[in-house]
Scaffold this motif. Structure first.
Motif, PDB file in Angstrom:
ATOM      1  N   ILE A  25       0.838  -1.201   0.000  1.00  0.00           N
ATOM      2  CA  ILE A  25       0.000   0.000   0.000  1.00  0.00           C
ATOM      3  C   ILE A  25       0.876   1.255   0.000  1.00  0.00           C
ATOM      4  O   ILE A  25       0.590   2.223  -0.716  1.00  0.00           O
ATOM      5  CB  ILE A  25      -0.947  -0.009   1.212  1.00  0.00           C
ATOM      6  CG1 ILE A  25      -1.899  -1.212   1.125  1.00  0.00           C
ATOM      7  CG2 ILE A  25      -1.746   1.295   1.286  1.00  0.00           C
ATOM      8  CD1 ILE A  25      -2.744  -1.438   2.373  1.00  0.00           C
ATOM      9  N   ALA A  26       1.950   1.232   0.767  1.00  0.00           N
ATOM     10  CA  ALA A  26       2.870   2.372   0.798  1.00  0.00           C
ATOM     11  C   ALA A  26       3.481   2.623  -0.578  1.00  0.00           C
ATOM     12  O   ALA A  26       3.561   3.770  -1.041  1.00  0.00           O
ATOM     13  CB  ALA A  26       3.969   2.141   1.837  1.00  0.00           C
ATOM     14  N   ALA A  27       3.912   1.543  -1.228  1.00  0.00           N
ATOM     15  CA  ALA A  27       4.545   1.676  -2.537  1.00  0.00           C
ATOM     16  C   ALA A  27       3.557   2.191  -3.585  1.00  0.00           C
ATOM     17  O   ALA A  27       3.875   3.084  -4.384  1.00  0.00           O
ATOM     18  CB  ALA A  27       5.134   0.335  -2.972  1.00  0.00           C
ATOM     19  N   LEU A  28       2.334   1.646  -3.595  1.00  0.00           N
ATOM     20  CA  LEU A  28       1.319   2.106  -4.539  1.00  0.00           C
ATOM     21  C   LEU A  28       0.963   3.577  -4.291  1.00  0.00           C
ATOM     22  O   LEU A  28       0.784   4.356  -5.229  1.00  0.00           O
ATOM     23  CB  LEU A  28       0.062   1.247  -4.416  1.00  0.00           C
ATOM     24  CG  LEU A  28       0.037  -0.060  -5.208  1.00  0.00           C
ATOM     25  CD1 LEU A  28      -1.197  -0.872  -4.844  1.00  0.00           C
ATOM     26  CD2 LEU A  28       0.050   0.214  -6.709  1.00  0.00           C
ATOM     27  N   SER A  29       0.855   3.950  -3.035  1.00  0.00           N
ATOM     28  CA  SER A  29       0.535   5.340  -2.685  1.00  0.00           C
ATOM     29  C   SER A  29       1.648   6.280  -3.131  1.00  0.00           C
ATOM     30  O   SER A  29       1.389   7.375  -3.639  1.00  0.00           O
ATOM     31  CB  SER A  29       0.309   5.466  -1.176  1.00  0.00           C
ATOM     32  OG  SER A  29      -0.773   4.665  -0.755  1.00  0.00           O
ATOM     33  N   PHE A  30       2.879   5.840  -2.932  1.00  0.00           N
ATOM     34  CA  PHE A  30       4.041   6.641  -3.334  1.00  0.00           C
ATOM     35  C   PHE A  30       4.061   6.833  -4.858  1.00  0.00           C
ATOM     36  O   PHE A  30       4.273   7.946  -5.361  1.00  0.00           O
ATOM     37  CB  PHE A  30       5.323   5.956  -2.862  1.00  0.00           C
ATOM     38  CG  PHE A  30       6.588   6.715  -3.182  1.00  0.00           C
ATOM     39  CD1 PHE A  30       6.820   7.969  -2.646  1.00  0.00           C
ATOM     40  CD2 PHE A  30       7.550   6.156  -4.015  1.00  0.00           C
ATOM     41  CE1 PHE A  30       7.993   8.671  -2.929  1.00  0.00           C
ATOM     42  CE2 PHE A  30       8.727   6.844  -4.308  1.00  0.00           C
ATOM     43  CZ  PHE A  30       8.934   8.094  -3.758  1.00  0.00           C
ATOM     44  N   GLU A  31       3.821   5.756  -5.594  1.00  0.00           N
ATOM     45  CA  GLU A  31       3.793   5.841  -7.061  1.00  0.00           C
ATOM     46  C   GLU A  31       2.649   6.753  -7.525  1.00  0.00           C
ATOM     47  O   GLU A  31       2.806   7.546  -8.457  1.00  0.00           O
ATOM     48  CB  GLU A  31       3.599   4.444  -7.661  1.00  0.00           C
ATOM     49  CG  GLU A  31       4.695   3.444  -7.324  1.00  0.00           C
ATOM     50  CD  GLU A  31       5.796   3.389  -8.367  1.00  0.00           C
ATOM     51  OE1 GLU A  31       5.915   4.360  -9.150  1.00  0.00           O
ATOM     52  OE2 GLU A  31       6.523   2.381  -8.390  1.00  0.00           O
TER      53      GLU A  31
END
Length: 399
Positions: free
Chosen positions: A209-215
């Protein structure tokens, strides 16, 4: 989870009669002109019909585009330009610059302009569906798909058709690279919002979720930066939306990254990450107010408090909290939204080489009455878009 999206208005157009009397010298040629007029009118009606679905929109699009290609692709077995491409004039307004139309006597300009509206319609359909109070899993999939279809259409127009225009795209208008690039990236970012919401609901790994949010935050930042050289009169409101979404999803990224750090017993870094999340979220809240107060094209979404979760971390007081927030170097390996490739429908069977030969450009359209009594230039009125609001008050106005 309910979503809200900023939407610019649809492009509007002047009526096109396709009255090529004289040039269309056979019944079959005349029928193509009549069918072009009726299928175009039907497609334009679909843009403002609240009951229209993606399936209905595709059918209307295919019917018109299959005929319009008869004015674009080579039908005489040569590599020369289709002789009908430049016979009809088309006028279209702009999503950012109001009712002042651009006019080109070019069937490719028509293809690009109406294709642009089709992509916009898919974003508006997604916005309407996403604004419902209880979005089902199937509806969320439809939102996700529509946004990826929109991105694919914008991408196709940019790469395959806009470069074919004889008259280059005017600066700051829809067909110019900065504007269409923003529409592409925004559509992808909004599709990823649906993925993130689903991942949160299913309690997926916090790192994902963190990675998707960052992208997603980076997508919104890219879209905002693409508009930074446009006239603020037209772009400021749109940019405020992109900026607040960037900060909102950066807050998500720091929040869920903080959870990941916490599970690794990096408690001090986790606190600092959550502090950064709160800072980003506060900035997003401020931008919400600025967005509502900024004048410009497009509907005004009214973002209320969004679901946002932080953890109480007083119990890890014995870890030193770093002065600097952890640098996010996150890369999503799953869930990134790729545009759905767009393809034109097959050429209509009416558009044969034999019928094409009966269009005689040497005769010229017979329009003597129009020449004797020319009509004054009419302003192109905006499309009357349906008032599409969520079923209940979610703090948003969706168009």
């Amino acid at each position: 989870m309910t979503h809200w999206f900023h939407r610019n208005p649809l492009k509007a157009t002047a009526p096109v009669s396709f009255n090529l009397y004289g040039v269309a010298s056979s019944p079959a040629a005349s029928k193509i002109c009549n069918d072009l007029r009726t299928t175009r009118a039907r497609l334009l009606d679909m843009f403002t019909d609240a009951t229209c679905t993606p399936e209905i929109m595709k059918k209307a699009t295919d019917e018109y585009f299959s005929l319009l290609q008869g004015f674009i692709v080579s039908l005489d077995g040569t590599t020369q330009e289709n002789k009908l491409r430049f016979i009809q004039n088309f006028k279209w307004t702009d999503t950012l610059q109001g009712n002042t139309p651009s006019s080109q006597q070019d069937a490719v300009f028509e293809l690009v302009s109406i294709g642009f509206n089709i992509a916009l319609w898919h974003t508006k359909f997604a916005s309407r569906l996403a604004g419902k109070e209880n979005v089902t899993e199937d509806e969320a999939k439809d939102v996700h798909k529509s946004l990826k279809i929109a991105a694919g259409i914008f991408k196709y127009l940019k790469e395959a058709q806009i470069p074919r225009l004889i008259t280059p795209a005017e600066k700051g208008r829809d067909l110019e690279t900065r504007v269409i690039d923003t529409y592409i990236v925004q559509s992808q970012a909004e599709a990823q919002e649906v993925t993130i919401a689903r991942a949160i609901e299913l309690k997926h790994n916090a790192g994902l979720i963190a990675a998707l949010s960052f992208e997603t935050a980076n997508f919104y930042q890219k879209a905002d930066h693409t508009l930074n050289t446009l006239d603020p009169e037209y772009s400021s409101k749109w940019r405020k939306y992109l900026q607040l979404k960037q900060h909102f999803y950066m807050a998500y990224a720091h929040c869920y990254h903080g959870q990941t750090l916490l599970t690794s017993d990096k408690c001090g870094e986790a606190i600092r990450s959550l502090q950064e999340a709160e800072k980003c979220y506060s900035r997003a809240e401020a931008l919400c107010k600025e967005y509502r107060q900024t004048k410009g094209p497009g509907s005004t979404a009214k973002p209320s408090e969004q679901l946002f979760f932080t953890k109480e971390n007083g119990f890890i007081y014995f870890h030193k909290v770093p002065a600097e927030a952890p640098i996010l170097e996150l890369k999503a390996s799953y869930g990134l939204a790729e545009p759905v490739a767009f393809e034109l429908p097959a050429l209509n069977s009416q558009c044969s080489a034999e019928v094409y030969a009966t269009f005689d450009l040497t005769r010229g359209p017979k329009d003597d009455k129009a020449k004797m009594n020319p009509k004054p230039e009419e302003e192109i009125k905006p499309m009357k878009e349906p008032d599409l609001k969520p079923q209940k008050d979610t703090g948003c106005v969706i168009s």
